[in-house]
Design an enzyme around this catalytic site. Structure first.
Site, PDB file in Angstrom:
ATOM      1  N   GLY A 140      60.510  53.421 -44.043  1.00 52.64           N
ATOM      2  CA  GLY A 140      60.919  54.582 -44.819  1.00 52.64           C
ATOM      3  C   GLY A 140      61.675  55.555 -43.944  1.00 52.64           C
ATOM      4  CB  CYS A 141      61.811  59.227 -44.052  1.00 46.92           C
ATOM      5  SG  CYS A 141      62.410  60.604 -43.074  1.00 46.92           S
TER       6      CYS A 141
END
Length: 167
Positions: free
Chosen positions: A17-18
């Site tokens: 993810g981020c």
């Protein structure tokens, strides 16, 4: 394992993810001596954040983890990777949706691939459906400086990554 200057240092690559949240947890892990955020797995050389966010380069937001093999193991890093994001989510992480936010372990050796597969098997035995992909490591493109150690500089904590003990 990609050797680094220094006999006991290796590099590992994780996308969950981020990259800000992923890096946050790896920065604090025992044996980790350095982290960097960037991009891996795509087909464009020297991609920018804007290009990767445009979802057409094929890159995943990735964290490069440099660690001391006398202080931690690749397996411990893989376990931390799984314990700090939702590896069952197929379309991103939390509110971050898109192909650049997929869960992936980029392995550099057959041994790393085996360790990742072993951890996935353990999770599946526990009843999880694992969406994490395993891919051979390719060129790591370092992200722009303002992305590096983002939460450290902001003095805050991740909004889409939470630690939970699984292993």
């Amino acid at each position: 394992m990609i050797p680094v200057d220094g006999v006991n240092l290796q590099k590992a690559y994780f996308a969950s993810g981020c990259f800000w949240g992923t890096e946050y947890y790896f920065m604090k892990a025992k044996g980790v001596v350095e982290t960097a955020v960037g991009y891996m797995g795509g087909h464009v050389d020297h991609p920018t954040y804007e290009q990767v966010s445009g979802k057409k380069t094929g890159h995943l937001e990735t964290v490069e983890v440099t660690y001391d093999i006398t202080q931690t193991s690749y397996e411990e890093l893989v376990k931390l990777f799984f314990e700090t994001h939702d590896f069952t989510q197929t379309n991103g992480q939390g509110p971050d949706i898109g192909p650049q936010y997929l869960s992936c372990i980029f392995y550099s050796t057959p041994e790393e691939e085996e360790i990742a597969e072993k951890c996935i098997s353990i999770l599946e035995e526990k009843g999880y459906t694992v969406a994490t992909s395993l891919r051979p490591a390719t060129t790591f493109w370092r992200a722009e400086d303002y992305h590096q150690q983002y939460y450290e500089h902001k003095g805050s904590t991740p909004y889409c990554h939470v630690y939970r003990k699984i292993f």
